[in-house]
Write a protein that holds these residues in place. Structure first.
Motif, PDB file in Angstrom:
ATOM      1  N   ASP A 108       0.841  -1.206   0.000  1.00 18.51           N
ATOM      2  CA  ASP A 108       0.000   0.000   0.000  1.00 18.51           C
ATOM      3  C   ASP A 108       0.872   1.250   0.000  1.00 18.51           C
ATOM      4  OD1 ASP A 108       0.741  -0.812   2.524  1.00 18.51           O
ATOM      5  OD2 ASP A 108      -1.237  -0.613   3.423  1.00 18.51           O
ATOM      6  N   CYS A 140       2.518   5.383   9.004  1.00 17.09           N
ATOM      7  CA  CYS A 140       2.014   4.020   9.206  1.00 17.09           C
ATOM      8  C   CYS A 140       2.988   2.995   8.654  1.00 17.09           C
ATOM      9  CB  CYS A 140       0.632   3.873   8.559  1.00 17.09           C
ATOM     10  SG  CYS A 140      -0.269   2.437   9.174  1.00 17.09           S
ATOM     11  N   HIS A 142       3.835   2.762   5.279  1.00 21.44           N
ATOM     12  CA  HIS A 142       3.576   2.377   3.887  1.00 21.44           C
ATOM     13  C   HIS A 142       4.748   2.770   2.971  1.00 21.44           C
ATOM     14  CE1 HIS A 142      -1.069   2.436   4.761  1.00 21.44           C
ATOM     15  NE2 HIS A 142      -0.394   1.734   5.634  1.00 21.44           N
ATOM     16  N   GLU A 175      -5.235   2.896   1.240  1.00 13.95           N
ATOM     17  CA  GLU A 175      -5.542   1.843   2.226  1.00 13.95           C
ATOM     18  C   GLU A 175      -6.163   2.450   3.474  1.00 13.95           C
ATOM     19  OE1 GLU A 175      -5.719  -0.651   5.426  1.00 13.95           O
ATOM     20  OE2 GLU A 175      -4.276   0.965   5.482  1.00 13.95           O
ATOM     21  N   GLU A 176      -5.669   3.623   3.880  1.00 11.06           N
ATOM     22  CA  GLU A 176      -6.245   4.280   5.060  1.00 11.06           C
ATOM     23  C   GLU A 176      -7.717   4.578   4.759  1.00 11.06           C
ATOM     24  OE1 GLU A 176      -4.597   4.471   7.768  1.00 11.06           O
ATOM     25  OE2 GLU A 176      -2.534   4.233   7.088  1.00 11.06           O
ATOM     26  N   HIS A 200       2.138  -6.106   6.842  1.00 13.24           N
ATOM     27  CA  HIS A 200       2.260  -4.763   7.414  1.00 13.24           C
ATOM     28  C   HIS A 200       3.440  -4.745   8.368  1.00 13.24           C
ATOM     29  CE1 HIS A 200       1.303  -0.786   8.746  1.00 13.24           C
ATOM     30  NE2 HIS A 200       0.188  -0.752   8.036  1.00 13.24           N
TER      31      HIS A 200
END
Ligand SMILES: [Zn+2]
Length: 424
Positions: A108, A140, A142, A175-176, A200
């Motif tokens: 992502d 996050c 990504h 994705e968020e 992740h």
């Protein structure tokens, strides 16, 4: 051609970290990915060739316009802009020409709306690679996911002659808010995938650890509710209006009163309520941003149906018009046994990572892609790749341990290697 090592992975990660872009506005990011992957020799599809546009969720035109202007200012070529079609994300495809499995992977690419720390104790700031897009931050991990994706891509091309089958590296936008997976899942990109990998960084696991089969993924539905009434003078003619604000307030309290489900976990949150036009005007418009979650799909759809019924009922009672819009969704996760065993063999037995068990506790729309792959007879996995983090995900001081980039590439590529060997 760049050499695959930790230094190269860091360079990619830091390049993306400097230019964070919120979901559906990742034009600079996507253009960078397309160019880098093409240079490696991939066929790269983006825009309408990648996404089924009828199924795009939660895309703000305002953010898209800001992203397009940013891309133009950063010198993204008109050809690439045209190719992206106002859409973000891409899939890189490489066919070895030798019969074998089709392996898909998801990375992502979006950031979160967080203002990055400018404290010298914050490593990205101290090292000069913090966000150059104020108010937005790769908080996050990504940016790390994309670096791993490019690392895997580079490994595949350099080992192409020893591999079989086809590879599809999916760089997913938005994705968020669990918005970007559905238009990929509804298109044809996933149709031929035999094995699908997604992961992740961080999420409660430290460097040297791995959670191969995280449990407790929540199904979720993100909704916008809109109420339309009629304006009227609040002193002379209040009875002539239809009060959307009053309706929306009742709706919030009624949503909170949806009964709990006896068979599993439920959540509901109304995150925003915007309403009204002026002090002395009966409010004609109101909108809510809300989300429901459930321990499984049945419970989540119970919550969704109850929420919609509440909105419709309130609108009827207050003489309002009601509209709702689906803004995002994710489902639950069932990793396939074969891939659980394969990742265990590679990450735990060969690489010596320490296996962890636990709950994911959030939602993730890789699950929508996984479900689609499994419906077509493919097998899929989502795992948590440990990385020691400096602050929680989505916090201004978030930073992960870059050594985990190398672990990530090794796990993905060793799995690919095994699946190709198995086929020969
Ligand atoms: Zn994330």
């Amino acid at each position: 051609m760049n050499e695959l090592n930790l230094e190269q992975l860091k360079l990619w990660r830091r390049q993306f970290h400097k230019m964070p872009e919120i979901g559906w506005s990742e034009f600079v990011t996507t253009a960078t990915l397309i160019s880098t992957l093409r240079e490696m020799g991939y066929q790269v599809l983006s825009g309408k060739k990648f996404l089924k546009t009828d199924n795009i969720l939660g895309r703000s035109q305002k953010e898209v316009d800001i992203g397009l202007a940013r891309a133009a200012s950063k010198g993204i070529t008109p050809e690439l802009m045209e190719e992206m079609d106002g859409l973000t994300g891409c899939v890189a495809v490489l066919d070895t020409g030798i019969a074998g499995p089709t392996v898909g992977m998801r990375f992502d690419i979006d950031c979160v709306a967080v203002n990055e720390s400018q404290d010298l104790s914050h490593y990205p700031f101290a090292q000069g690679f913090s966000s150059q897009n104020p108010g937005y931050m790769h908080a996050c991990g990504h940016d790390g996911h994309m670096a791993i994706g490019l690392g895997v891509a580079l490994w595949i091309v350099t080992h192409k002659t020893a591999l079989t089958g086809r590879f599809k590296l999916i760089f997913q936008p938005a994705e968020e808010g669990v918005r970007g997976a559905k238009p990929i899942a509804e298109g044809d990109v996933l149709d031929d995938i035999d094995y699908f990998f997604s992961a992740h960084l961080g999420m409660g696991c430290s460097s040297g650890e791995i959670m191969i089969n995280p449990l407790g993924f929540l199904c979720t539905t993100k909704l916008d509710f809109r109420f339309y009434g009629a304006p009227a003078h609040a002193g002379i003619n209040p009875h002539g209006g239809a009060n959307a604000l009053a309706g929306a307030c009742h709706c919030v309290t009624q949503l909170m009163a949806i009964p709990r489900h006896g068979e599993g976990m439920t959540r509901i949150n109304v995150g925003t309520l915007l309403a009204g036009e002026g002090r002395n005007v009966i409010p004609a418009t109101a909108s809510l941003q809300l989300e429901v979650r459930g321990g499984n799909q049945q419970i989540n759809s119970f919550m969704t149906q109850q929420a919609l019924r509440t909105g419709e009922g309130i609108a009827l009672g207050f003489g309002l018009r009601f509209e709702h819009e689906l803004m995002g969704e994710a489902v639950d996760l069932y990793n396939d046994e074969k891939l659980i065993n394969l990742v265990t063999q590679i990450a735990v037995k060969e690489m010596g990572l320490s296996p962890q068990e636990g709950l994911f506790g959030g939602s993730e729309d890789a699950t929508v892609l996984i479900k689609r792959v499994q419906e077509h007879g493919g097998q899929a996995i989502y795992f948590v790749l440990g990385s020691t983090i400096k602050a929680g995900h989505h916090e201004a001081c978030f930073d992960f341990d870059e050594i985990s980039l190398l672990y990530g590439v090794k796990i993905f590529t060793n799995c690919i290697d095994y699946l190709c060997q198995e086929h020969q």
